[in-house]
Design a protein around this motif. Sequence first.
Motif, mmCIF file in Angstrom:
data_model
loop_
_atom_site.group_PDB
_atom_site.id
_atom_site.type_symbol
_atom_site.label_atom_id
_atom_site.label_comp_id
_atom_site.label_asym_id
_atom_site.label_seq_id
_atom_site.Cartn_x
_atom_site.Cartn_y
_atom_site.Cartn_z
ATOM 1 N N LYS A 299 -22.952 -4.233 8.119
ATOM 2 C CA LYS A 299 -23.342 -2.935 8.670
ATOM 3 C C LYS A 299 -22.220 -1.901 8.556
ATOM 4 N N GLU A 300 -20.994 -2.362 8.735
ATOM 5 C CA GLU A 300 -19.866 -1.428 8.719
ATOM 6 C C GLU A 300 -19.358 -1.170 7.308
ATOM 7 N N ALA A 301 -19.806 -1.969 6.333
ATOM 8 C CA ALA A 301 -19.295 -1.841 4.967
ATOM 9 C C ALA A 301 -20.200 -0.934 4.144
ATOM 10 N N PRO A 302 -19.643 -0.307 3.086
ATOM 11 C CA PRO A 302 -20.485 0.510 2.185
ATOM 12 C C PRO A 302 -21.514 -0.370 1.492
ATOM 13 N N SER A 303 -22.488 0.250 0.845
ATOM 14 C CA SER A 303 -23.509 -0.479 0.109
ATOM 15 C C SER A 303 -22.868 -1.309 -0.990
ATOM 16 N N THR A 304 -23.438 -2.489 -1.217
ATOM 17 C CA THR A 304 -22.933 -3.331 -2.303
ATOM 18 C C THR A 304 -23.499 -2.917 -3.650
ATOM 19 N N LYS A 305 -24.456 -2.010 -3.640
ATOM 20 C CA LYS A 305 -25.064 -1.576 -4.895
ATOM 21 C C LYS A 305 -24.214 -0.489 -5.529
ATOM 22 N N GLY A 306 -23.985 -0.613 -6.845
ATOM 23 C CA GLY A 306 -23.216 0.418 -7.536
ATOM 24 C C GLY A 306 -22.186 -0.167 -8.466
ATOM 25 N N LEU A 307 -21.280 0.684 -8.935
ATOM 26 C CA LEU A 307 -20.247 0.293 -9.897
ATOM 27 C C LEU A 307 -18.948 -0.034 -9.143
ATOM 28 N N PHE A 308 -18.373 -1.228 -9.464
ATOM 29 C CA PHE A 308 -17.173 -1.679 -8.751
ATOM 30 C C PHE A 308 -16.133 -2.183 -9.756
ATOM 31 N N PRO A 309 -14.857 -1.940 -9.480
ATOM 32 C CA PRO A 309 -13.803 -2.534 -10.301
ATOM 33 C C PRO A 309 -13.596 -4.009 -9.932
ATOM 34 N N VAL A 310 -13.326 -4.834 -10.923
ATOM 35 C CA VAL A 310 -13.048 -6.261 -10.685
ATOM 36 C C VAL A 310 -11.560 -6.379 -10.396
ATOM 37 N N ALA A 311 -11.208 -6.575 -9.115
ATOM 38 C CA ALA A 311 -9.808 -6.541 -8.689
ATOM 39 C C ALA A 311 -9.081 -7.864 -8.902
ATOM 40 N N MET A 312 -9.794 -8.953 -8.928
ATOM 41 C CA MET A 312 -9.130 -10.267 -9.030
ATOM 42 C C MET A 312 -10.144 -11.316 -9.472
ATOM 43 N N ILE A 313 -9.615 -12.526 -9.728
ATOM 44 C CA ILE A 313 -10.455 -13.651 -10.153
ATOM 45 C C ILE A 313 -10.160 -14.828 -9.236
ATOM 46 N N SER A 314 -11.211 -15.528 -8.766
ATOM 47 C CA SER A 314 -11.041 -16.732 -7.922
ATOM 48 C C SER A 314 -11.714 -17.922 -8.597
ATOM 49 N N HIS A 315 -10.866 -18.856 -9.054
ATOM 50 C CA HIS A 315 -11.392 -20.079 -9.666
ATOM 51 C C HIS A 315 -11.368 -21.219 -8.637
ATOM 52 N N ALA A 316 -12.111 -22.315 -8.947
ATOM 53 C CA ALA A 316 -12.124 -23.497 -8.078
ATOM 54 C C ALA A 316 -10.861 -24.301 -8.302
ATOM 55 N N GLN A 317 -9.734 -23.733 -7.893
ATOM 56 C CA GLN A 317 -8.459 -24.422 -8.008
ATOM 57 C C GLN A 317 -7.523 -23.885 -6.928
ATOM 58 N N ALA A 318 -6.471 -24.678 -6.677
ATOM 59 C CA ALA A 318 -5.561 -24.308 -5.598
ATOM 60 C C ALA A 318 -4.791 -23.046 -5.956
ATOM 61 N N GLY A 319 -4.436 -22.260 -4.948
ATOM 62 C CA GLY A 319 -3.639 -21.065 -5.177
ATOM 63 C C GLY A 319 -3.860 -20.029 -4.089
ATOM 64 N N GLU A 320 -2.938 -19.089 -4.009
ATOM 65 C CA GLU A 320 -3.042 -18.015 -3.035
ATOM 66 C C GLU A 320 -3.869 -16.867 -3.610
ATOM 67 N N HIS A 321 -4.571 -16.140 -2.735
ATOM 68 C CA HIS A 321 -5.397 -15.014 -3.164
ATOM 69 C C HIS A 321 -5.035 -13.780 -2.359
ATOM 70 N N ALA A 322 -5.024 -12.635 -3.068
ATOM 71 C CA ALA A 322 -4.785 -11.355 -2.390
ATOM 72 C C ALA A 322 -6.010 -10.968 -1.584
ATOM 73 N N THR A 323 -5.811 -10.094 -0.638
ATOM 74 C CA THR A 323 -6.921 -9.663 0.212
ATOM 75 C C THR A 323 -7.810 -8.676 -0.551
ATOM 76 N N LEU A 324 -9.121 -8.896 -0.439
ATOM 77 C CA LEU A 324 -10.079 -7.997 -1.084
ATOM 78 C C LEU A 324 -10.278 -6.758 -0.200
ATOM 79 N N ARG A 325 -10.184 -5.573 -0.817
ATOM 80 C CA ARG A 325 -10.337 -4.327 -0.068
ATOM 81 C C ARG A 325 -11.698 -3.704 -0.351
ATOM 82 N N GLU A 326 -12.096 -2.797 0.543
ATOM 83 C CA GLU A 326 -13.369 -2.114 0.351
ATOM 84 C C GLU A 326 -13.391 -1.388 -0.994
ATOM 85 N N GLY A 327 -14.562 -1.429 -1.646
ATOM 86 C CA GLY A 327 -14.715 -0.787 -2.944
ATOM 87 C C GLY A 327 -14.306 -1.677 -4.089
ATOM 88 N N GLU A 328 -13.810 -2.899 -3.801
ATOM 89 C CA GLU A 328 -13.411 -3.847 -4.839
ATOM 90 C C GLU A 328 -14.330 -5.075 -4.803
#
Length: 669
Positions: A299-328
Amino acid sequence: MSQDKLTASIIVISETAYKDASTDKCIPALQNIFDQQGSDKWEVAQKKIVSDDVLMIQRSILEDVEAGVNLVVTSGGTGFAVKDITPEAVSPLIHKHAPGLVHGMLAASLKVTPFAVMSRPVAGVRDGTLIVTLPGSPKGASENLESIFKLLAHACQQAAGENSRQLHEGGMGKLESDAGVSAKDSLPTTASQGGHNHNHGHGHGHAGPKAHTDPESRPQSNDPNDGPTRRYRTSPYPMLSVEEALRLIDANTPVPKIVRTALNESIVGHVLAEDVQANESVPAFRASIVDGYAVIAGKEAPSTKGLFPVAMISHAQAGEHATLREGEIARITTGAPLPPGATSVVMVEDTILKTKTEDGQEEKEVEILTDAIQPGENVREVGSDVMNGDVVMRKGEGITAVGGEFGLLASVGTREVSIYKKPIVGVLSTGDEIVNHDRESQLRLGEVRDTNRPTLLTAIRGSGFEAVDLGIASDRPGALEQTLRDAMRRVDVIITSGGVSMGELDLLKPTIERSLGGIIHFGRVSMKPGKPTTFASVPFKTNAGERVDDKLIFSLPGNPASAVVTYHLFVLPSLHKTAGISPTGLPKVKVVLDQAVRMDPQRAEYHRVVVSARADGILHAASTGGQRSSRIGSFKGANALLCLPAAKGSVERGATVDALLMGKIISEV
């Protein structure tokens, strides 16, 4: 009186049996002696159970004396325990003591064990009634009564006041002949055999090693030293039903042992001895259940419909991930962890690739075609499969070869489990005529190739147990004894085939009883095939003298079909119980006969059949042909045993009958 039967009363003195009569085994054991050895002279008129109370004991005996009973035998309370007060209760009632009867019982027991000196029997006469006190276990009571039984009729006749001159006409020789005793005999053989487990029940009496056979009548095996002219012409072992034999096996099979072991492939086929709790949650992180894009939805987030930049990749493997921000958004694969900040996953099918990176190797911008994505959509939450601390498997559940149970335990971080230890089973063939099945030379006259041992080894391993080949034992008594002693150091259960019938070289029963101090629980079963099947337990000590659980011996018949049938029917339930497997034994199903099958009028029969499932949804059974016990070919293709009762005539084609499944059902659908 000499023309009438003498009357007897049996009184069991036991606190336990007084509270629950079903626990008493002494009355049937003593009744059996009167029935089998004195049916022409004796009638048991009274059978009672009383508590360890002086007044109750005395009142019960006096009632029998006043009723004119010729003989009162009591069982229990003759030892040194605090509650053992039978001699103190009985002695004041006796007018004439009978130390000779007491000496006879003690002398017989002392040939069994030095602990016999710990028993305190009393015997004597009160008002024409002979009173004799016996130990408290069925075996000890039977042994003591048998040691003097043949003399009791004459003693009771004298005590009752019969003419002594007439009773002694003909001299001592006639008296001995009438009683069936001889001055050359010491005491009846049932009381004089060594190596017996002299354990007197109800908490009374003494304890020590003593072998015995059937708990009620305690017959003895042939003594090899007596030679062929002295051996039995009919078996001394009572013919038990299959149900009674199974009950004795269950009662004398040790309870499962628990071992702690690492979680590895070796536990497959074992049963858990305690519950297993998850050491960690599954999944341990929020994971995607699809290939797609992690997004921020709600409810508090913008619509998921539209054009978005791909900020990162998450594979099924161990590792640290950056925080996903709104619009990404983040490209994510199935099973991969959601990056921090992401709430949901959009399936790749709901997106369009718009632009690529300059090198053309990665996605740069992706258009999401829907705004219906909800928080938590396409996400497997932490602990949604298993939560840390949850019980994932219960005590008594098995680890099958299918793999699901092992995978479950591994998935929750289990490193060790408690399981029931499986028994190790040794297989031994007996007989100097037996040669290895793979010997290249031709058979000489009288030689037989050993088919039982390899067949039983295969059946044991097929049942999921470790099997040890113990080879072939000679028919010489000393050789067989040493082979069995060596085997007990290597295995928990010994299966033998052959040597359990009535011949002078059938040495298994006497070796078990007389040389190893074992207990033969039964020596014959009313079944076809497999009548001579024998089940025994032998006390075993380590080299350091430490007593461990009894070793079990199943002595199966020598005929091949008999050996295989009795393995499945008797040995397998015992192995299952020791390994904690429940239910024990072969599964029972209903089958429809494809042809008429003749029954045996005397014995229950286990007929080899092939069970198949057909299009009608019913299990059908077809006989494998001739069922002679020596015909191992009757097992070719057989996957079940048809359970036929002892009855005249045949079970007709189309009848529904119980069958025990030995293998997979054949599908004819």
